[in-house]
Design an enzyme around this catalytic site. Sequence first.
Site, PDB file in Angstrom:
ATOM      1  CD  GLU A  54       8.702  -0.877  -7.035  1.00  0.00           C
ATOM      2  OE1 GLU A  54       8.967  -2.062  -7.265  1.00  0.00           O
ATOM      3  OE2 GLU A  54       8.009  -0.499  -6.069  1.00  0.00           O
TER       4      GLU A  54
ATOM      5  CD  GLU B   7       9.539   0.828  -2.826  1.00  0.00           C
ATOM      6  OE1 GLU B   7      10.697   1.285  -2.847  1.00  0.00           O
ATOM      7  OE2 GLU B   7       8.838   0.700  -3.852  1.00  0.00           O
TER       8      GLU B   7
HETATM    9  C1  LIG Z   1      -0.836  -8.578  -3.486  1.00  0.00           C
HETATM   10  C2  LIG Z   1      -1.452  -8.194  -2.282  1.00  0.00           C
HETATM   11  C3  LIG Z   1      -0.469  -7.789  -1.297  1.00  0.00           C
HETATM   12  C4  LIG Z   1      -0.791  -6.521  -0.750  1.00  0.00           C
HETATM   13  C5  LIG Z   1      -0.407  -5.457  -1.701  1.00  0.00           C
HETATM   14  C6  LIG Z   1      -0.633  -4.120  -1.065  1.00  0.00           C
HETATM   15  C7  LIG Z   1      -0.304  -3.023  -1.958  1.00  0.00           C
HETATM   16  C8  LIG Z   1       0.966  -3.299  -2.604  1.00  0.00           C
HETATM   17  C9  LIG Z   1       1.226  -2.279  -3.624  1.00  0.00           C
HETATM   18  C10 LIG Z   1       2.461  -2.659  -4.318  1.00  0.00           C
HETATM   19  C11 LIG Z   1       3.487  -1.837  -3.739  1.00  0.00           C
HETATM   20  C12 LIG Z   1       4.717  -2.050  -4.393  1.00  0.00           C
HETATM   21  C13 LIG Z   1       5.781  -1.532  -3.552  1.00  0.00           C
HETATM   22  C14 LIG Z   1       5.689  -0.081  -3.408  1.00  0.00           C
HETATM   23  C15 LIG Z   1       5.693   0.423  -2.180  1.00  0.00           C
HETATM   24  C16 LIG Z   1       5.708   1.864  -2.000  1.00  0.00           C
HETATM   25  O1  LIG Z   1       5.689   2.654  -2.909  1.00  0.00           O
HETATM   26  S1  LIG Z   1       5.774   2.381  -0.409  1.00  0.00           S
HETATM   27  C17 LIG Z   1       5.805   4.135  -0.548  1.00  0.00           C
HETATM   28  C18 LIG Z   1       7.139   4.639  -0.981  1.00  0.00           C
HETATM   29  N1  LIG Z   1       7.146   6.077  -0.936  1.00  0.00           N
HETATM   30  C19 LIG Z   1       7.806   6.769  -0.041  1.00  0.00           C
HETATM   31  O2  LIG Z   1       8.515   6.265   0.782  1.00  0.00           O
HETATM   32  C20 LIG Z   1       7.647   8.262  -0.098  1.00  0.00           C
HETATM   33  C21 LIG Z   1       7.099   8.752   1.191  1.00  0.00           C
HETATM   34  N2  LIG Z   1       6.844  10.176   1.140  1.00  0.00           N
HETATM   35  C22 LIG Z   1       7.819  11.089   1.249  1.00  0.00           C
HETATM   36  O3  LIG Z   1       8.973  10.817   1.333  1.00  0.00           O
HETATM   37  C23 LIG Z   1       7.381  12.517   1.282  1.00  0.00           C
HETATM   38  O4  LIG Z   1       6.075  12.550   1.773  1.00  0.00           O
HETATM   39  C24 LIG Z   1       7.438  13.226  -0.086  1.00  0.00           C
HETATM   40  C25 LIG Z   1       6.696  12.451  -1.129  1.00  0.00           C
HETATM   41  C26 LIG Z   1       8.909  13.415  -0.483  1.00  0.00           C
HETATM   42  C27 LIG Z   1       6.783  14.633   0.054  1.00  0.00           C
HETATM   43  O5  LIG Z   1       7.425  15.338   1.091  1.00  0.00           O
HETATM   44  P1  LIG Z   1       6.822  16.728   1.617  1.00  0.00           P
HETATM   45  O6  LIG Z   1       6.535  17.597   0.482  1.00  0.00           O
HETATM   46  O7  LIG Z   1       7.750  17.191   2.681  1.00  0.00           O
HETATM   47  O8  LIG Z   1       5.403  16.385   2.244  1.00  0.00           O
HETATM   48  P2  LIG Z   1       5.019  15.422   3.447  1.00  0.00           P
HETATM   49  O9  LIG Z   1       4.579  16.258   4.579  1.00  0.00           O
HETATM   50  O10 LIG Z   1       6.068  14.437   3.705  1.00  0.00           O
HETATM   51  O11 LIG Z   1       3.777  14.631   2.824  1.00  0.00           O
HETATM   52  C28 LIG Z   1       2.581  15.313   2.469  1.00  0.00           C
HETATM   53  C29 LIG Z   1       1.403  14.429   2.798  1.00  0.00           C
HETATM   54  O12 LIG Z   1       1.443  13.289   1.947  1.00  0.00           O
HETATM   55  C30 LIG Z   1       1.403  12.091   2.711  1.00  0.00           C
HETATM   56  N3  LIG Z   1       2.163  11.074   1.985  1.00  0.00           N
HETATM   57  C31 LIG Z   1       3.391  11.188   1.489  1.00  0.00           C
HETATM   58  N4  LIG Z   1       3.727  10.068   0.832  1.00  0.00           N
HETATM   59  C32 LIG Z   1       2.694   9.227   0.929  1.00  0.00           C
HETATM   60  C33 LIG Z   1       2.436   7.904   0.453  1.00  0.00           C
HETATM   61  N5  LIG Z   1       3.307   7.231  -0.294  1.00  0.00           N
HETATM   62  N6  LIG Z   1       1.253   7.342   0.769  1.00  0.00           N
HETATM   63  C34 LIG Z   1       0.331   8.008   1.497  1.00  0.00           C
HETATM   64  N7  LIG Z   1       0.518   9.267   1.964  1.00  0.00           N
HETATM   65  C35 LIG Z   1       1.687   9.864   1.683  1.00  0.00           C
HETATM   66  C36 LIG Z   1       2.032  12.490   4.028  1.00  0.00           C
HETATM   67  O13 LIG Z   1       1.662  11.623   5.049  1.00  0.00           O
HETATM   68  C37 LIG Z   1       1.477  13.891   4.206  1.00  0.00           C
HETATM   69  O14 LIG Z   1       0.155  13.783   4.651  1.00  0.00           O
HETATM   70  P3  LIG Z   1      -0.227  14.109   6.158  1.00  0.00           P
HETATM   71  O15 LIG Z   1       0.422  13.039   6.993  1.00  0.00           O
HETATM   72  O16 LIG Z   1      -1.689  14.049   6.197  1.00  0.00           O
HETATM   73  O17 LIG Z   1       0.346  15.451   6.441  1.00  0.00           O
END
Ligand SMILES: CCCCCCCCCCCCC/C=C/C(=O)SCCNC(=O)CCNC(=O)[C@H](O)C(C)(C)COP(=O)(O)OP(=O)(O)OC[C@H]1O[C@@H](n2cnc3c(N)ncnc32)[C@H](O)[C@@H]1OP(=O)(O)O
Length: 730
Positions: A108, A128
């Site tokens: 985004e 999401e």
């Molecule tokens: C107005 C007030 C209202 C409230 C507002 C609140 C906030 C609002 C913000 C506005 C938001 C707008 C909308 C947006 C929403 C989002 O973006 S939601 C997140 C979307 N992202 C995803 O779905 C991606 C998720 N992650 C993955 O698919 C994978 O992790 C990866 C990025 C492809 C990496 O894969 P890989 O290399 O295999 O590693 P992993 O083991 O999966 O991950 C490594 C560690 O990173 C942590 N992690 C991954 N993504 C996130 C994340 N987005 N946030 C936090 N942490 C993340 C993952 O948990 C791993 O950590 P550990 O669990 O400690 O091992």
Amino acid sequence: MAALKHIVGSVAVITIRNPPVNALSPQVQVSLMEVLKDVTLDPSVKAIVLCGENGKFSGGADIRTFSKTDPKTDIKRMSLDDVNSVAERSRKPVVAAVEGVALGGGLELALACHYRIAHVKARVGLTEVLLGLLPGAGGTQRLPRLIGVPAALDMITTGKIVPAPVAVKLGIVDSVTEGSAVEEAIHLAQKVVGQPLESRRICSKPIQCPPNVDSLLNDAKVKLKKQFRGAESHQVCVEAIRAAVQLPFAEGIVKERELFLSLFNSDQAKACQYAFFAERSVAKWTTPSGANWKSASPQTIRTAAVIGLGTMGQGIAVSLAKAQIQVIAVEQDEQQLEKGSKAVTAILERETLKKQQFELAHKSDSFGSVTFTLDFNALKNADLVIEAVYENMALKKEIFQRLSSICKPGAFLCTNTSGLDIDEIASVTDRPHLVIGTHFFSPAHLMKLLEVVRGYHSSSTIISTVMNLSKVLNKVGVVVDNCPLFVGNRLLLPYINQAVFLLEDGRTPEEVDQVLEEFGYAMGPFRMSDLAGLDIGWRSRMEFGLTGPKLLPGAPVRQREGKRYSPLPDILCEEGRFGQKSGKGWYQYETVGGRNAARDPWVHNFLHEYRRAHAIKQKNVSQGEILEWCLYPLINEGFKVLEDGIASGPEDIDVIYNNGYGWPRHKGGPMFYASMIGLPRVLVKLEEFYKNNPDIPSLKPSNLLKALVKQGSPPLKEWRSQLGYPNSRL
Ligand SMILES: CCCCCCCCCCCCC/C=C/C(=O)SCCNC(=O)CCNC(=O)[C@H](O)C(C)(C)COP(=O)(O)OP(=O)(O)OC[C@H]1O[C@@H](n2cnc3c(N)ncnc32)[C@H](O)[C@@H]1OP(=O)(O)O
């Protein structure tokens, strides 16, 4: 956690830094806003490049902060949407350099930039929806304006992640590079300084709608309702895209925010986010001896062998080949080999076509080769062997004895079994420490789950190698301990039994399936049993003397060892009704191997006659009771599995159910579901069921469940520490 700035000539390069995936936490958003404002005001800066540290643009908003955010109080706080607005409105060109991933809020943010350059290996997606949310930082308004409604609808409602070459074809990014995306972005930024930006602002683009846009959106909702039963986020995503179609951009953003907030903090969003982290947590396995995922050294598998080319063996061979592993596939006779090789080749052809279509014919790595042979000696060079013959202990032991003498020292020996004793199989080999259970799920080239069954002697090297392999195969591996049926099938047994008892008591397969499908299961227990094949359970019951020639004479028809038993599935098998594979089971199918389940009058008549013959009175059971009657014994077994130390935590059970048993992800998994409805409710109902059915032992509440309720039902994440798992063998 910050957004860092450095200046290259007249270009300000802003780098998002928040390891490991540069998640856009509230602090990062604030920092990004400050730096963006700073560089837009700095007269020496003529253009801006946005990138992420360590070759990753951003994994999206920081999911860990969601549970700490209260939309009611935080509504006025600055959000990612504001950052995006500032970037988009900037009078200086902003170029996103997408490396690694740009997912969710990460994409985004990139969409709010005026240009997007991606590295050829980068992947992008609005994921999401899989977290029970919608793209709430303008994604639902910008993507349809950029790539058109149909393509945006597909991406947003499925959470699909596409590789950069596909993203270019779709129009999401402007170009790809095999070199440094950041360098390329700086180059572009310098080139476009001073050029008009209005046409580059997606918010100003008119939306191109197909003439039938309303029916397109309505049809999508119907399709998604069927595909993701009971899940709200997919439906709400469609409504956000409808807003993009019907409203000017600014009003669409307001609507998007309203819809986002309707999902944010919902039980479904909590369940999906729990499922996301549970999947990550199961990768961090440990054993009682202290070995764990961090200290073990996984070996790389280049050549793997598969023994047995039945349905499971075929899928496993395809799965390995898809991961570019060289496969040696072994069968016992010419006929089986020919049948198996034809099937594997056909599946691989279909998979190649799918891959080419998905990657839009972009050059991609080819699959590993599969060699078909009758010669067991061909296994001598394999790094790892997966035996996938049918469930027969004597046969498996004979094969493992042969493997011991043929395979090179250090080769890993795996058995694909859904419940046989790994230690007994390992005992006939010269290397029990290199033997492990790999329980794949059918079709093995598609199903995500791999139950990794650790034997008593399994070394940390084999556990880590197979867990690593599961990731290479694009699967989720879960380490469990060795016990009859392991974890998944152990929980399944009481669930299926309960469903069959309902038929005895007057319900129909259609009624029971409907309740479980409305709950969110892709298939109810009877449709699922027909798909899996009724003969599998029948053979195993015969093996255990519950039916067939080994059954003790004089055993009551509806009891075994004083416990309630239903012979209904046995009778169906005796009638040749094995499910889809024979064209009839609990349902009838259009043909042998057909997929469309239709009500079968034969089954209804048979059930009627059976109840009459056994003088069974029909019971009135509400839909809610059908659900509790089937699910609570499954959950109860989950607690017993934890009590026995067979799974190391509730997350492991939930990951197994979400990925292997069709449990609806938006309900988190059986253990999470229990924690959401409340453990006291589960306990009270089990006690009531057990009181009325003392001959069904699976209804007897587990000690762990009782203990947790006594402790005031702590939240799921505290179950481990509260109880300490004194019996844990993992
Ligand atoms: C107005 C007030 C209202 C409230 C507002 C609140 C906030 C609002 C913000 C506005 C938001 C707008 C909308 C947006 C929403 C989002 O973006 S939601 C997140 C979307 N992202 C995803 O779905 C991606 C998720 N992650 C993955 O698919 C994978 O992790 C990866 C990025 C492809 C990496 O894969 P890989 O290399 O295999 O590693 P992993 O083991 O999966 O991950 C490594 C560690 O990173 C942590 N992690 C991954 N993504 C996130 C994340 N987005 N946030 C936090 N942490 C993340 C993952 O948990 C791993 O950590 P550990 O669990 O400690 O091992």
